[in-house]
Design a protein around this motif. Structure first.
Motif, PDB file in Angstrom:
ATOM      1  N   GLY A   1      -9.583   3.566  -4.183  1.00  0.00           N
ATOM      2  CA  GLY A   1      -8.340   4.040  -4.781  1.00  0.00           C
ATOM      3  C   GLY A   1      -8.197   3.523  -6.205  1.00  0.00           C
TER       4      GLY A   1
ATOM      5  N   HIS B   1       1.623   2.320  -6.519  1.00  0.00           N
ATOM      6  CA  HIS B   1       1.716   3.434  -5.585  1.00  0.00           C
ATOM      7  C   HIS B   1       2.959   4.272  -5.824  1.00  0.00           C
TER       8      HIS B   1
ATOM      9  N   SER C   1       0.819  -1.212   0.000  1.00  0.00           N
ATOM     10  CA  SER C   1       0.000   0.000   0.000  1.00  0.00           C
ATOM     11  C   SER C   1       0.854   1.264   0.000  1.00  0.00           C
ATOM     12  N   GLY C   2       2.146   1.096  -0.025  1.00  0.00           N
ATOM     13  CA  GLY C   2       3.022   2.255  -0.079  1.00  0.00           C
ATOM     14  C   GLY C   2       3.264   2.914   1.256  1.00  0.00           C
TER      15      GLY C   2
ATOM     16  N   ARG D   1       1.152  -3.864  -6.869  1.00  0.00           N
ATOM     17  CA  ARG D   1       0.523  -2.809  -6.075  1.00  0.00           C
ATOM     18  C   ARG D   1       1.560  -1.808  -5.603  1.00  0.00           C
TER      19      ARG D   1
ATOM     20  N   ALA E   1       2.162   6.340  -9.190  1.00  0.00           N
ATOM     21  CA  ALA E   1       0.726   6.586  -9.257  1.00  0.00           C
ATOM     22  C   ALA E   1       0.373   7.545 -10.386  1.00  0.00           C
TER      23      ALA E   1
END
Lengths: 236, 236
Positions: B139, B176, B38-39, B172, B179
């Motif tokens: 998101g 992130h 999720s960064g 993922r 982005a």
DNA sequence: GCCTCTAGTATTGTCGACAATCCAACGAGA
DNA sequence: TCTCGTTGGATTGTCGACAATACTAGAGGC
């Protein structure tokens, strides 16, 4: 004190390989992985931490860390407060394993065809010849393993190589567990390998793909022949 | 004492799911993996063991075990006596990642076509619709992720699923990190997903394969657009 | 005779502390 | 001014011990 100067020298001119010190958990994982792949540790058996730690001459801390790595690879399954167990190779798992191998190796072959298939074909021919000469001296299956490992490494893809390495460990385990039904197809395999290598030399990507798929299907058929889908002794 | 009887009951009739108590290292790995995906933890940063252990409320032992699992997945790299670092997503790695994803997802698609492609196509259409409705609320990228995860899970292959899970974590993370260059192609992706799902409904295996390959090529092109093959800040 | 309950034993899970190593900053000498 | 050696701080690597849990054997009751 020599490490700093050595590192700096490596930074300025890249002639000498930098000293990579493998971590202890990694070494432990390699050892145990090898023991499982070679059949030294039987499938389904429990790994006692205390015994293994004594045997390897390390404490339980680093040992558990190394074993966690094998658990992540799917080679061990962990049951809380019970311990770690080596996976058992059911026919379903063999099938699934070869499905994954097919995915990896066909992708590798495709990538090789995008690069330099002739050089790759030559390298594969070379390893086939060397292995044919040294055959029957070494254990069965090493030629098979060697061929497929080279095939994937020629694709120069870190991720495909890593995936394949894990799958090959399981393959080796499977070979030892089902040694009797494996040795039969030795000559057939060499022939199929040769055909695959030739298809690279001919730049025939489609043929390579078909041959690889057929090669895998043959292998899984040989390994699961005469076995029902559910083995007699299965544990939850 | 209730566990024994419960287990026996589960063994005789499989109506109730047995209580599977996840091991602590596994839970830790999930947490940290999620934080990286999720960064929340930046790529390239070092993971201080003491801090993480305090933060998660566990000792350094289980923490290290969980982190070893992530190291095996290739999400962290370990340097002896230095610590663990989150991998950085260079363009080469993105390319290699998508090569591996292509291998896994195309194999999954092929297997779906051997099974029940119409049902799979329907399920994929469903998730596309649901995600299109709930888009822009969540998101960016969740629709993309969801689609591909469902695709692979429909193949019902444990190994392909496990491989894919690892690759999706990296994906993922990549989303992130990049982005800005990702959000642009949102509508395009939905369209491509729809085409892929339709090819399943039409039982057109070859078309599915081509669409998936193109979809991956598009993605890697979008993500590496305008970036040189060697980033300015690269560490050994 | 069969089932149930109760210790006993062995194994795993967890923690804290110590030793080894590395990086950064500082000061001395050429 | 530059380089080298030294010291300090912080982090990782490793170990031993304790606590928690699950299997096993045996006695007792039905």
């Amino acid at each position: 004190m020599t490490t700093r100067t050595a590192r700096r020298a490596a930074a300025t001119r890249r002639s000498m390989e930098p000293v990579v010190q493998e971590s202890t958990p990694s070494m432990i994982a390699s050892r145990v992985r090898e023991a499982i792949a070679s059949g030294h540790i039987a499938p389904g058996s429990q790994l006692g931490e205390a015994n293994l730690a004594r045997e390897l001459g390390v404490s339980r801390g680093p040992l558990r860390e190394g074993l966690q790595r094998l658990t992540a690879e799917g080679l061990l399954i962990s049951i809380r407060n019970r311990g770690l167990f080596v996976i058992e190779m059911t026919p379903e798992r063999v099938q699934d394993m070869y499905l994954a191998r097919q995915a990896v190796e066909r992708a590798a072959a495709e990538r090789i065809h995008d690069g330099d298939p002739v050089a790759a074909g030559g390298a594969l021919m070379g390893v086939i010849e060397v292995m044919a000469r040294a055959r029957s001296a070494r254990g069965e299956g090493v030629a098979d393993i060697e061929f497929h490992q080279l095939l994937v490494s020629l694709a120069a893809s870190p991720r495909l190589s890593r995936m394949h390495e894990i799958l090959m460990t399981e393959t080796r385990m499977c070979i030892h567990a089902l040694a009797d039904s494996y040795v039969h197809g030795d000559a057939v395999r060499v022939e199929e390998h040769t055909a695959i290598a030739r298809s690279f030399l001919d730049r025939d990507a489609r043929l390579t793909d078909e041959l690889l798929a057929a090669h895998m299907t043959d292998a899984v058929r040989r390994l699961t022949a005469g076995r029902s889908t559910a083995p007699p002794s299965s544990s939850a």
